[in-house]
Design a protein around this motif. Structure first.
Motif, short mmCIF file in Angstrom:
data_model
loop_
_atom_site.label_atom_id
_atom_site.label_comp_id
_atom_site.label_asym_id
_atom_site.label_seq_id
_atom_site.Cartn_x
_atom_site.Cartn_y
_atom_site.Cartn_z
N PHE A 1 0.84 -1.20 0.00
CA PHE A 1 0.00 0.00 0.00
C PHE A 1 0.88 1.26 0.00
O PHE A 1 1.80 1.38 0.81
N SER B 1 -3.57 10.35 5.15
CA SER B 1 -3.24 9.66 6.40
C SER B 1 -2.24 10.43 7.26
O SER B 1 -1.93 10.01 8.38
N ASP C 1 1.55 0.38 15.63
CA ASP C 1 0.96 0.71 14.33
C ASP C 1 0.51 -0.61 13.72
O ASP C 1 1.32 -1.38 13.20
N CYS D 1 -1.73 -2.93 11.07
CA CYS D 1 -2.04 -2.77 9.63
C CYS D 1 -1.08 -1.73 9.05
O CYS D 1 -1.48 -0.77 8.39
N ALA E 1 4.67 3.55 7.34
CA ALA E 1 4.81 5.01 7.24
C ALA E 1 4.41 5.73 8.53
O ALA E 1 5.08 6.67 8.96
N LEU E 2 3.31 5.28 9.15
CA LEU E 2 2.87 5.92 10.39
C LEU E 2 3.91 5.71 11.50
O LEU E 2 4.27 6.63 12.23
N GLU F 1 0.48 -9.08 5.71
CA GLU F 1 0.97 -9.37 4.35
C GLU F 1 2.49 -9.46 4.36
O GLU F 1 3.17 -8.51 4.76
N ASN G 1 -4.50 2.43 10.32
CA ASN G 1 -5.23 2.74 9.09
C ASN G 1 -5.69 1.40 8.53
O ASN G 1 -5.04 0.82 7.66
N PRO H 1 -7.96 -1.47 6.55
CA PRO H 1 -8.71 -1.44 5.28
C PRO H 1 -10.13 -0.97 5.57
O PRO H 1 -10.77 -1.51 6.48
N LEU I 1 -6.58 -6.90 -0.13
CA LEU I 1 -6.56 -7.01 1.34
C LEU I 1 -6.24 -5.67 2.02
O LEU I 1 -6.65 -5.42 3.15
N ALA I 2 -5.51 -4.81 1.31
CA ALA I 2 -5.13 -3.52 1.90
C ALA I 2 -6.32 -2.57 1.97
O ALA I 2 -6.28 -1.57 2.70
N ARG J 1 -13.30 -5.60 14.30
CA ARG J 1 -12.47 -6.67 14.88
C ARG J 1 -11.33 -6.09 15.70
O ARG J 1 -10.98 -6.58 16.77
C1 LIG Z 1 -5.00 0.86 4.15
S1 LIG Z 1 -3.48 -0.03 4.28
C2 LIG Z 1 -2.62 1.01 5.45
C3 LIG Z 1 -1.12 0.89 5.44
C4 LIG Z 1 -0.38 1.93 6.27
N1 LIG Z 1 -0.82 1.92 7.64
C5 LIG Z 1 -0.55 3.30 5.68
O1 LIG Z 1 -1.37 4.10 6.17
O2 LIG Z 1 0.17 3.62 4.72
C6 LIG Z 1 -4.00 -1.42 5.24
C7 LIG Z 1 -2.94 -2.44 5.59
O3 LIG Z 1 -3.58 -3.41 6.43
C8 LIG Z 1 -3.03 -4.68 6.17
N2 LIG Z 1 -4.00 -5.66 6.64
C9 LIG Z 1 -5.19 -6.02 6.10
N3 LIG Z 1 -5.83 -6.92 6.89
C10 LIG Z 1 -5.01 -7.13 7.95
C11 LIG Z 1 -5.12 -7.95 9.12
N4 LIG Z 1 -6.19 -8.74 9.34
N5 LIG Z 1 -4.12 -7.93 10.02
C12 LIG Z 1 -3.02 -7.13 9.81
N6 LIG Z 1 -2.86 -6.35 8.72
C13 LIG Z 1 -3.85 -6.33 7.80
C14 LIG Z 1 -2.77 -4.68 4.68
O4 LIG Z 1 -1.81 -5.64 4.33
C15 LIG Z 1 -2.32 -3.23 4.45
O5 LIG Z 1 -0.93 -3.14 4.51
#
Ligand SMILES: C[S@@+](CC[C@H](N)C(=O)[O-])C[C@H]1O[C@@H](n2cnc3c(N)ncnc32)[C@H](O)[C@@H]1O
Length: 275
Positions: free
Chosen positions: A74, A80, A101, A103, A108-109, A128, A169, A171, A192-193, A206
């Motif tokens: 992502f 963000s 942090d 997800c 970056a966060l 991921e 952050n 999904p 998934l992101a 969740r």
């Molecule tokens: C919207 S992106 C945000 C990435 C980063 N925090 C940013 O703001 O640039 C969501 C991230 O959540 C991860 N993700 C999705 N489902 C997840 C889960 N169940 N557990 C952990 N990470 C998850 C994805 O792989 C993705 O990298």
């Protein structure tokens, strides 16, 4: 379209023809990035295939830091940066803050928090493998730990009840809207992101169920949502025991919800969800 570009202006014209909105800015960056005309032609061809600019450059500038971005991860979005600012402000108030942090994507966060607050312990987590590897590179550069796992499951056990700021952050795009996202996003970032389930809030719910076990007594849960999701997201957090206050960025049309776990008798004073 030419396969050779003799000036940034010619490159910008080619990028504009490919549909790049900020063609002049992209041209300047790609011009500086390419070591040869062959490499420049290759970068333009891949940009035409929808590869995000940040993946071609290998980095994104986010909240005052430059983070590595690798394929399939992502790309951090300017909207963000509000979440990063709120996380830094919340952590700054503590002497030795613990920040998670979840997800994390590229991390970056976490990178913004770790680079701003040298006394913080910052742990980032993602499910991921590509994101975990990318975040690990950024963690080495900026001084934060990276673990793998579903939401909070991979966090080190010693953080239970110790996290001052749990920033996420998650999904949050409704599944039915995934096909409406821009081509670059659909074809080069994993679903998934973005996929937040039917209403976009399934992952947030969740996380809210897990968060209280990890937060310190005065800890905060910070999540980013689209403005239109604020009422439903606020209700979801409230139902899971959080008092919620919003922080808005009107220009970016995004909101950070600041959740504080209500402990038993205090629950009656929790902020009621917006209607
Ligand atoms: C919207 S992106 C945000 C990435 C980063 N925090 C940013 O703001 O640039 C969501 C991230 O959540 C991860 N993700 C999705 N489902 C997840 C889960 N169940 N557990 C952990 N990470 C998850 C994805 O792989 C993705 O990298």
């Amino acid at each position: 379209m030419p396969d050779r570009f003799d000036s940034p202006a010619a490159l910008a014209a080619a990028l504009a023809a490919l549909g790049c909105v900020a063609a002049d800015a992209e041209a300047a960056l790609l011009w500086a990035r390419a070591a040869s005309t062959d490499e420049l032609a290759d970068l333009v061809a891949r940009r035409g295939e929808g590869v995000p600019l940040e993946v071609l450059l290998g980095y994104a500038d986010f909240g005052g830091v430059r983070v590595a971005v690798t394929p399939g991860v992502f790309v951090p979005r300017p909207r963000s940066e509000l979440l990063a600012r709120v996380a830094v402000d919340a952590a700054r108030a503590r002497p030795r803050p613990v920040v998670a942090d979840v997800c994390c994507g590229s991390g970056a966060l976490a990178a913004v928090v770790a680079s701003t607050l040298s006394q913080a312990r910052v742990v980032a987590s993602d499910v991921e493998p590509a994101a975990v590897a990318c975040a690990a590179a950024n963690g080495a550069a900026y001084g934060f730990e990276v673990v793998a796992g579903d939401l909070c499951a991979g966090l080190p056990d010693d953080l239970r009840g110790q996290v001052d700021v749990l920033v996420a952050n998650v999904p949050h795009v409704p599944t039915a809207e995934l096909p409406l996202m821009p081509r670059d996003t659909r074809s080069h970032e994993p679903a998934l992101a973005h996929d937040g389930g039917d209403d976009g809030l399934a992952v947030l719910r969740r996380l809210a169920e897990q968060a209280a076990a990890w937060l310190a007594p005065e800890g905060v849960l910070l999540v980013e949502v689209a403005d239109r999701q604020v009422p439903a997201a606020t209700s979801s957090l409230f139902e899971r025991g959080f008092a919620v206050a919003p922080e808005h960025d009107r220009e970016e049309r995004t909101t950070v919800l600041v959740g504080r776990a209500q402990r038993s008798s205090a629950s009656t004073s929790a902020s009621a969800p917006e209607r």
